[in-house]
Design a protein around this motif. Sequence first.
Motif, PDB file in Angstrom:
ATOM      1  N   SER A 366      -7.397   7.105  -9.304  1.00 16.59           N
ATOM      2  CA  SER A 366      -8.080   5.894  -9.762  1.00 16.59           C
ATOM      3  C   SER A 366      -8.332   4.924  -8.606  1.00 16.59           C
ATOM      4  O   SER A 366      -9.333   4.210  -8.596  1.00 16.59           O
ATOM      5  CB  SER A 366      -7.265   5.218 -10.854  1.00 16.59           C
ATOM      6  N   LEU A 367      -7.414   4.926  -7.614  1.00 18.07           N
ATOM      7  CA  LEU A 367      -7.629   4.030  -6.465  1.00 18.07           C
ATOM      8  C   LEU A 367      -8.824   4.498  -5.646  1.00 18.07           C
ATOM      9  O   LEU A 367      -9.629   3.693  -5.176  1.00 18.07           O
ATOM     10  CB  LEU A 367      -6.387   3.989  -5.579  1.00 18.07           C
ATOM     11  N   ASP A 369     -11.375   6.249  -6.828  1.00 17.69           N
ATOM     12  CA  ASP A 369     -12.561   5.942  -7.629  1.00 17.69           C
ATOM     13  C   ASP A 369     -12.936   4.478  -7.472  1.00 17.69           C
ATOM     14  O   ASP A 369     -14.112   4.140  -7.313  1.00 17.69           O
ATOM     15  CB  ASP A 369     -12.285   6.249  -9.104  1.00 17.69           C
ATOM     16  N   GLY A 370     -11.925   3.609  -7.528  1.00 15.17           N
ATOM     17  CA  GLY A 370     -12.192   2.183  -7.408  1.00 15.17           C
ATOM     18  C   GLY A 370     -12.898   1.864  -6.109  1.00 15.17           C
ATOM     19  O   GLY A 370     -13.851   1.089  -6.075  1.00 15.17           O
ATOM     20  N   SER A 371     -12.431   2.486  -5.041  1.00 15.89           N
ATOM     21  CA  SER A 371     -13.019   2.205  -3.737  1.00 15.89           C
ATOM     22  C   SER A 371     -14.420   2.803  -3.620  1.00 15.89           C
ATOM     23  O   SER A 371     -15.365   2.134  -3.184  1.00 15.89           O
ATOM     24  CB  SER A 371     -12.103   2.761  -2.650  1.00 15.89           C
ATOM     25  N   VAL A 385      -7.491   1.893   1.749  1.00 18.30           N
ATOM     26  CA  VAL A 385      -6.824   2.007   0.447  1.00 18.30           C
ATOM     27  C   VAL A 385      -5.739   3.088   0.467  1.00 18.30           C
ATOM     28  O   VAL A 385      -4.594   2.837   0.101  1.00 18.30           O
ATOM     29  CB  VAL A 385      -7.853   2.329  -0.663  1.00 18.30           C
TER      30      VAL A 385
ATOM     31  N   MET B  66     -21.117   8.783  -9.191  1.00 19.06           N
ATOM     32  CA  MET B  66     -19.680   9.012  -9.035  1.00 19.06           C
ATOM     33  C   MET B  66     -19.347  10.478  -9.276  1.00 19.06           C
ATOM     34  O   MET B  66     -18.294  10.955  -8.862  1.00 19.06           O
ATOM     35  CB  MET B  66     -18.887   8.134 -10.017  1.00 19.06           C
ATOM     36  N   PHE B 104     -13.474   0.562 -14.289  1.00 15.03           N
ATOM     37  CA  PHE B 104     -12.944   1.792 -14.881  1.00 15.03           C
ATOM     38  C   PHE B 104     -12.114   1.514 -16.130  1.00 15.03           C
ATOM     39  O   PHE B 104     -11.762   0.378 -16.440  1.00 15.03           O
ATOM     40  CB  PHE B 104     -12.117   2.553 -13.851  1.00 15.03           C
ATOM     41  N   ASN B 108      -7.548  -0.623 -12.070  1.00 12.73           N
ATOM     42  CA  ASN B 108      -7.068   0.044 -10.853  1.00 12.73           C
ATOM     43  C   ASN B 108      -7.170  -0.869  -9.649  1.00 12.73           C
ATOM     44  O   ASN B 108      -7.840  -0.552  -8.684  1.00 12.73           O
ATOM     45  CB  ASN B 108      -7.841   1.353 -10.621  1.00 12.73           C
ATOM     46  N   PRO B 109      -6.492  -2.026  -9.695  1.00 11.96           N
ATOM     47  CA  PRO B 109      -6.513  -2.878  -8.503  1.00 11.96           C
ATOM     48  C   PRO B 109      -5.890  -2.136  -7.330  1.00 11.96           C
ATOM     49  O   PRO B 109      -4.994  -1.324  -7.514  1.00 11.96           O
ATOM     50  CB  PRO B 109      -5.647  -4.070  -8.911  1.00 11.96           C
ATOM     51  N   PHE B 110      -6.410  -2.405  -6.123  1.00  7.50           N
ATOM     52  CA  PHE B 110      -5.805  -1.811  -4.934  1.00  7.50           C
ATOM     53  C   PHE B 110      -4.442  -2.455  -4.726  1.00  7.50           C
ATOM     54  O   PHE B 110      -4.233  -3.600  -5.098  1.00  7.50           O
ATOM     55  CB  PHE B 110      -6.678  -2.073  -3.699  1.00  7.50           C
ATOM     56  N   PRO B 111      -3.531  -1.727  -4.108  1.00  7.96           N
ATOM     57  CA  PRO B 111      -2.218  -2.319  -3.838  1.00  7.96           C
ATOM     58  C   PRO B 111      -2.311  -3.333  -2.694  1.00  7.96           C
ATOM     59  O   PRO B 111      -1.663  -3.188  -1.681  1.00  7.96           O
ATOM     60  CB  PRO B 111      -1.347  -1.115  -3.476  1.00  7.96           C
ATOM     61  N   LYS B 112      -3.146  -4.331  -2.882  1.00 10.83           N
ATOM     62  CA  LYS B 112      -3.338  -5.369  -1.871  1.00 10.83           C
ATOM     63  C   LYS B 112      -3.260  -6.716  -2.567  1.00 10.83           C
ATOM     64  O   LYS B 112      -3.085  -6.780  -3.778  1.00 10.83           O
ATOM     65  CB  LYS B 112      -4.723  -5.245  -1.238  1.00 10.83           C
ATOM     66  N   TYR B 120     -12.777  -6.972  -0.751  1.00 13.58           N
ATOM     67  CA  TYR B 120     -12.931  -5.603  -0.241  1.00 13.58           C
ATOM     68  C   TYR B 120     -14.403  -5.201  -0.101  1.00 13.58           C
ATOM     69  O   TYR B 120     -14.852  -4.796   0.979  1.00 13.58           O
ATOM     70  CB  TYR B 120     -12.209  -4.638  -1.190  1.00 13.58           C
ATOM     71  N   ARG B 174     -13.836  -7.887  -8.609  1.00  9.57           N
ATOM     72  CA  ARG B 174     -14.008  -7.063  -7.426  1.00  9.57           C
ATOM     73  C   ARG B 174     -15.380  -6.395  -7.452  1.00  9.57           C
ATOM     74  O   ARG B 174     -16.058  -6.293  -6.428  1.00  9.57           O
ATOM     75  CB  ARG B 174     -12.902  -6.002  -7.427  1.00  9.57           C
TER      76      ARG B 174
END
Lengths: 485, 265
Positions: A366-367, A369-371, A385, B66, B104, B108-112, B120, B174
């Motif tokens: 999912s990370l 995909d998010g990016s 990421v 995607m 989504f 699913n936030p990035f770990p930031k 970003y 985001r």
Amino acid sequence: MPILLLIIVLGVLAIAGFILGRRRALASVEGNTRRLHSLPNYYAWHGAIMAFLPAMAVLTLWLIAQPLIIERQLSDFFPAEQFENDSQRILLMADVRRVAEGLDVAVAAGALSNDDAANISADGTIRDRLATVGVALGADVTAQVLEASQAYRKLAATGAFWRSIVALIIAVAGLFYALRITNGDFRARNRVEAVILGVLVLASTIAILTTVGIVLSMLSETIRFASMYPFKDFLFGLTWQPSFQGNSELGLLPLLWGTLYISLVAMIVAVPTGLFTAIYLAEYASPRVRSIVKPLIEVIAGIPTVVFGLFALVTVGPFLRDWFAVPTGLGSSGSSVMTAGLVIGVLNIPFISSLADDIINAVPQSLRDGSYGLGATKSETVRQVILPAALPGIVGAILLAASRAIGETMIVTMGAGAAAKLDLNPFEAMTTITVKIVSQLTGDTEFNSPETLVAFALGMTLFVITLGLNIFALWVVRKYREQYE
Amino acid sequence: MYDAPTPETRLTQNTLKITARGVQVYYGDKQALKDVNVDILDNTVTAFIGPSGCGKSTFLRCLNRMNDTVASARVEGEIMLDGENIYDKRVDPVQLRAKVGMVFQKPNPFPKSIYDNVSYGPKIHGLTRSKAELDQVVEDSLRKAALWNEVKDRLNEAGTGLSGGQQQRLCIARAIATSPEVLLMDEPCSALDPIATAQVEELIDELRASFSVVIVTHSMQQAARVSQKTAFFHLGSLVEYGDTSHIFTNPSDPRTESYITGRIG
């Protein structure tokens, strides 16, 4: 009763417990398993465990305790001053045990009758008679040793007899206890679960206890070393010149420098290569490529280090000397920091790549995909990421590789030489702590001179370095971790 | 008198944003979508409804390519964004995804940090020239996502530390920080509680002013509440597409009616 037979008997009792426990549980509910608290097999396992485990535990303790007790009893046979010295006592006890066991073997082989064995005298014949049954005795047997070994035989025989009796009684008692409490309401499942927990805890304790034991034994020898050689000179000495005639200079710094220098070269080779390999395999490679390349890389990890050492000695060393060191005028030695460092680095590539690959794969899709959904490219996603999210694991992998590089011995012996030197030139032969530990301990040496005991101090230093690395890595991870989920 | 058009008149003025013609998607040998034709309007919320596995998410993921990240997926047909085929060889999927943002199903936030999460997109696309401008973009995006008041004092804390609803709004912030033209949302409320869902739905309605929004949802009430156009998918085909009010009150296909009344799906 010999130990093996005893254990087999305990095993048979356990099987009996298994069968009887199950049968009794079923009988108590007239075959209606739905009225049982647990599945029938739990009652069976409970019976087996109760018959086997307590008896086995007592047996283990007995096996550890018996030699200690016998040794104390035998101290009466020898003058006190002989028994005070550690190494002398160990030698004496080894003699006693050897003679006693030799006599037992002779009796078992029929070369001696039981009475002959008990009355044998300490003259020269005992050596010959034991030699005929294949037991070789080193020194002549003194009257004292013979007397002590006769006593040893007696004590050991009594001990073995009671050992079997006690173990069997406990096993049978455990079996009956298990059967007595087995009925439909008994919670066998919970009891078995508790035993499983115990086994798991025990397993994890063993590793910790071993570490503690190693540290303590090294610590005591290091302290002995410090009492013979000024520890300050060891820590800050700039020369390493052991000499078994005395007057050694045992300075740590040249070895420490060699170790860190070679490890540094190794890590400069291994970390980027391994990490890039992992990123390629995890993010870019197609499943087909991955399924071929990954095992191929891991083959490297399976090659014994001594083969790598040969490679360093025969191929890499001469190549570096002829193409780099000599043309640039940096040196003329095939063994060098560069040789060993490069080869250790290659050895560590699969280590880092394999671990890092698993860690990168564990980052949730999912990370990614998010990016990608924000229009990031693959390398941007990896850099910004995936790598931050995988950082703790990657640091762990790098650290593991660093520990291996620092502890590597064979490749250094063959690739970097044995000269303890403080030099910046990477094409110069140098050596490491591990190599010197080996060279100080090999050969006919006694553990009572600073020249041999220094090996323990060196080992302790290695341990402290790796511990420091671990703590540093934990700190890095905690500070920069980007935790997902 | 005509200076402030009512929503209805604005709807009729809307231009075509995306047109899909004959879209077929295969995963390996399995066909997941059969011959889909849809026109998606600008400044409109379009809802895709249908039972699980009907292909609505697959179609959504075609709209920003995607599906390219799934090795076994193959897309045929033509999808035009502003008259340009996005499956043309000259189109860079990375550029496309900057224009067609996506939110989504699971937050699913990035770990930031919260700030880094929102900045970003603008950073990787070089949308801002100064730190002040970037700050402004982050603030605007968070305001549009109705999250600013809750997080303005802790922009440097981890985005993963927020609650589920806040995380999803952070993901929306985001996505809109890259100033996309189309916003795709794949069941954005399925992991949220009713209060967070209501907040996100309100947000979707506001976002319509600036973007074309396409939302996949399992909840028919949600589709009825937030969308102006609805497409019903069933077994990989687009069954019916039209005004939401029309689909929910007077569906022309019996399968649509069965689904809406709860007899299939």
